[in-house]
Design a protein around this motif. Structure first.
Motif, PDB file in Angstrom:
ATOM      1  N   ALA A 141       0.845  -1.203   0.000  1.00  0.00           N
ATOM      2  CA  ALA A 141       0.000   0.000   0.000  1.00  0.00           C
ATOM      3  C   ALA A 141       0.881   1.253   0.000  1.00  0.00           C
ATOM      4  O   ALA A 141       0.625   2.204  -0.744  1.00  0.00           O
ATOM      5  N   ASP A 142       1.929   1.245   0.835  1.00  0.00           N
ATOM      6  CA  ASP A 142       2.877   2.373   0.821  1.00  0.00           C
ATOM      7  C   ASP A 142       3.457   2.532  -0.572  1.00  0.00           C
ATOM      8  O   ASP A 142       3.579   3.635  -1.091  1.00  0.00           O
ATOM      9  N   PHE A 143       3.838   1.398  -1.191  1.00  0.00           N
ATOM     10  CA  PHE A 143       4.483   1.450  -2.507  1.00  0.00           C
ATOM     11  C   PHE A 143       3.575   2.113  -3.537  1.00  0.00           C
ATOM     12  O   PHE A 143       3.999   3.029  -4.255  1.00  0.00           O
ATOM     13  N   GLU A 144       2.334   1.672  -3.606  1.00  0.00           N
ATOM     14  CA  GLU A 144       1.405   2.217  -4.610  1.00  0.00           C
ATOM     15  C   GLU A 144       1.200   3.714  -4.408  1.00  0.00           C
ATOM     16  O   GLU A 144       1.188   4.491  -5.351  1.00  0.00           O
ATOM     17  N   PHE A 145       1.047   4.101  -3.163  1.00  0.00           N
ATOM     18  CA  PHE A 145       0.813   5.501  -2.822  1.00  0.00           C
ATOM     19  C   PHE A 145       2.049   6.346  -3.159  1.00  0.00           C
ATOM     20  O   PHE A 145       1.971   7.382  -3.818  1.00  0.00           O
ATOM     21  N   GLU A 146       3.201   5.842  -2.741  1.00  0.00           N
ATOM     22  CA  GLU A 146       4.443   6.603  -2.899  1.00  0.00           C
ATOM     23  C   GLU A 146       4.887   6.690  -4.355  1.00  0.00           C
ATOM     24  O   GLU A 146       5.509   7.675  -4.760  1.00  0.00           O
ATOM     25  N   LYS A 147       4.571   5.639  -5.122  1.00  0.00           N
ATOM     26  CA  LYS A 147       5.012   5.591  -6.520  1.00  0.00           C
ATOM     27  C   LYS A 147       4.477   6.798  -7.290  1.00  0.00           C
ATOM     28  O   LYS A 147       5.231   7.485  -7.987  1.00  0.00           O
ATOM     29  N   ALA A 148       3.186   7.047  -7.169  1.00  0.00           N
ATOM     30  CA  ALA A 148       2.570   8.151  -7.927  1.00  0.00           C
ATOM     31  C   ALA A 148       3.145   9.496  -7.489  1.00  0.00           C
ATOM     32  O   ALA A 148       3.403  10.370  -8.332  1.00  0.00           O
TER      33      ALA A 148
END
Ligand code: ADP
Length: 163
Positions: free
Chosen positions: A102-109
């Protein structure tokens, strides 16, 4: 840039967040990033729409006390876009921690947008397994209900008692 000068250019990173309060998860990321960067500026973003548990002065003081022995770690506050703040102080890197997908998806954008808008790179460190479950919001819940937060936060935070 001449090679000698390039060698000398300090690598500085901004670690932005609310730090309400700083946790052992944050400390893990900062301590490990301190081996990669010459200076890390822990930057507390001011967002007037957010309600905080600890006021700004307390959040700053927790961080100062926690890293009192490490001259590489600084703490500052800022308003507005993180990339604008980085530009103002001449920093080329943003540091973020990753706990889960979840952190990854959020941080990626956010990281891709920031890079597109400013060229500033975001450097991610994976949390250590023993701090992956820690979040400031869980710490706040435990604290509000008089639970023991001492295994989740640095001593400077654990010492605060509710008045
Ligand atoms: P935000 O207000 O942006 O959520 P936080 O203060 O909660 O800010 O977190 C700042 C940064 O610290 C984020 O990159 C977040 O992913 C990271 N972080 C928070 N908790 C942990 C943890 N337990 N392990 C690793 N990184 C963490």
């Amino acid at each position: 840039m001449p090679y000698a000068l390039a060698l000398k250019k300090m690598k500085r990173a901004v670690f932005p967040g609310s730090f309400d309060p700083i946790t052992l998860g944050h400390v893990d990321i900062i301590d490990r990033a301190a081996d990669l960067f010459d200076e890390i500026i822990i930057a507390i973003g001011l967002n007037h729409d957010k309600k905080y548990l600890f006021d700004l002065d307390q959040r700053v003081q927790f961080i100062k006390d926690t890293f009192a022995d490490n001259p590489k770690i600084k703490v500052q506050t800022y308003k507005g876009l993180t990339i604008n703040y980085c530009k103002e102080i001449g920093v080329d890197y943003i540091l973020r921690g990753l706990r889960n997908p979840a952190d990854f998806e959020f941080e990626k954008a956010i990281a891709q947008t920031n890079r597109n808008l400013s060229g500033i790179e975001t450097v991610f460190l994976l949390t250590s397994a023993n701090t992956a479950y820690i979040s400031s919001s869980i710490v706040r819940d435990v604290y509000r209900h008089d639970g023991d937060i001492s295994s989740l936060v640095p001593d400077a935070v654990a010492r605060t008692s509710k008045e």
